[in-house]
Scaffold this active site. Sequence first.
Site, PDB file in Angstrom:
ATOM      1  N   CYS A 110      10.864   1.799 -10.212  1.00 52.89           N
ATOM      2  CA  CYS A 110       9.615   1.071  -9.959  1.00 52.89           C
ATOM      3  C   CYS A 110       9.088   0.356 -11.196  1.00 52.89           C
ATOM      4  O   CYS A 110       8.155  -0.445 -11.101  1.00 52.89           O
ATOM      5  CB  CYS A 110       8.562   2.026  -9.418  1.00 52.89           C
ATOM      6  SG  CYS A 110       9.137   2.946  -7.990  1.00 52.89           S
ATOM      7  N   HIS A 246       1.603  -0.761 -10.199  1.00 51.00           N
ATOM      8  CA  HIS A 246       2.606  -0.385  -9.205  1.00 51.00           C
ATOM      9  C   HIS A 246       1.886   0.294  -8.038  1.00 51.00           C
ATOM     10  O   HIS A 246       0.993   1.121  -8.233  1.00 51.00           O
ATOM     11  CB  HIS A 246       3.619   0.559  -9.847  1.00 51.00           C
ATOM     12  CG  HIS A 246       4.570   1.154  -8.870  1.00 51.00           C
ATOM     13  ND1 HIS A 246       5.210   0.414  -7.902  1.00 51.00           N
ATOM     14  CD2 HIS A 246       4.991   2.441  -8.707  1.00 51.00           C
ATOM     15  CE1 HIS A 246       5.972   1.211  -7.191  1.00 51.00           C
ATOM     16  NE2 HIS A 246       5.857   2.444  -7.648  1.00 51.00           N
ATOM     17  N   ASN A 276       4.967   1.675  -0.826  1.00 56.17           N
ATOM     18  CA  ASN A 276       5.578   1.575  -2.150  1.00 56.17           C
ATOM     19  C   ASN A 276       6.871   0.781  -2.036  1.00 56.17           C
ATOM     20  O   ASN A 276       7.860   1.274  -1.489  1.00 56.17           O
ATOM     21  CB  ASN A 276       5.836   2.992  -2.677  1.00 56.17           C
ATOM     22  CG  ASN A 276       6.452   3.015  -4.059  1.00 56.17           C
ATOM     23  OD1 ASN A 276       6.956   2.012  -4.547  1.00 56.17           O
ATOM     24  ND2 ASN A 276       6.413   4.176  -4.684  1.00 56.17           N
TER      25      ASN A 276
END
Length: 328
Positions: A110, A246, A276
């Site tokens: 990520c 994020h 996500n």
Amino acid sequence: MGITAVGAYAPAQVIPNAHYAAYLDTTDEWIVSRSGICERRHATEGETTSHLGVQAVRDLMDRYPGALDGVDLVLCATSSPDAMFPSTAALIAGQVGLKGAAAMDLSVACSGFLYALSVAQAMVAAGTARRALVIGAEVMSRVVDQQDRNTAILFGDGAGAVVVGPVPAGTGFQSFVLGADSAGGPSLFLRGVCGALPDGTPMGPYLEQNGREVFKFAVRILGDSAEEAMRRAGGRVQDIDWLIPHQANVRIIQAACERFGLPLERAVTNLDRYGNTSAASIPLALAEAVRDGRIQPGQQLLLAGFGGGLSWGAAALRWSGPAAGAGA
Ligand code: UT7
């Protein structure tokens, strides 16, 4: 050096929390209250990471005609590449008219988009490239076990793209902070084609996560890396106009805002609709906030990512791009 154009794409297929509540031991209430996620997008069969990346670049080209002129480097941050090689970056480049450009993937989970941005900035600054196209693209739905309630509900698919190149003086990138610590690696991992963790942790075919451990790490590192990036930029976190974090869990973003004394409204969040999307989440959120006019030229932005590795990345930049897709 800064960002001169942005674009994004998410697949059309919407997967609401009710989808999981129908076959897993979970509820919409649990998912929303623990993560902030209401729905996510899933690629349809045959739609790969490069397909999503190409659509994000096409969106960028529509909004910023001519933005790809001079691009001779393509970077794609992804943990769900179409193949080990050809790189997803090369596959995208070939479909958006950038044949011959240097192309490579970066695999930093990520945090990948922040790493790719810093590599692009450095390569353009060094004269190795004139302009760079940086993409974050993922089909997480295929690397996450859709039978595992711990992970299935969290992740989604999407892509975002930006162009890195020269911008007016006084705007653009001010600092980068990057790091990794494999001591936390067993808390979040995804099997490679022929790998195993050094501590002998058995690896199943899908992404595995110790949510509690990663949560604690994320809260700490998001705050620390953002503060360090602003310090290196000669400012303070209180100067941030827009935090673009994020999109893993709204409670992580809330904790960072509380630590900085920023209202939550100063953080761009879209995880309620996309979940996500790993390396795609930051450019997806950035593109949305530029498009709807929240982000304006001259504003102080702070981008921050964290994830597998365990890894982290943050970038401070003063926004230079034109407002709301008004053209490059
Ligand atoms: O992008 C990469 C970085 N990743 C992250 O930043 C993720 C960080 N972690 C998180 O976001 C959170 O830890 C989660 C959303 C994954 C979990 O939230 P939590 O508040 O930390 O819950 P928990 O892990 O402490 O689990 C609480 C309980 C457990 O049951 P017991 O052990 O208390 O009996 C879980 O088994 O909730 C259970 N649980 C669920 N219950 C209903 C776990 N998943 C679910 C679910 N539905 N989907």
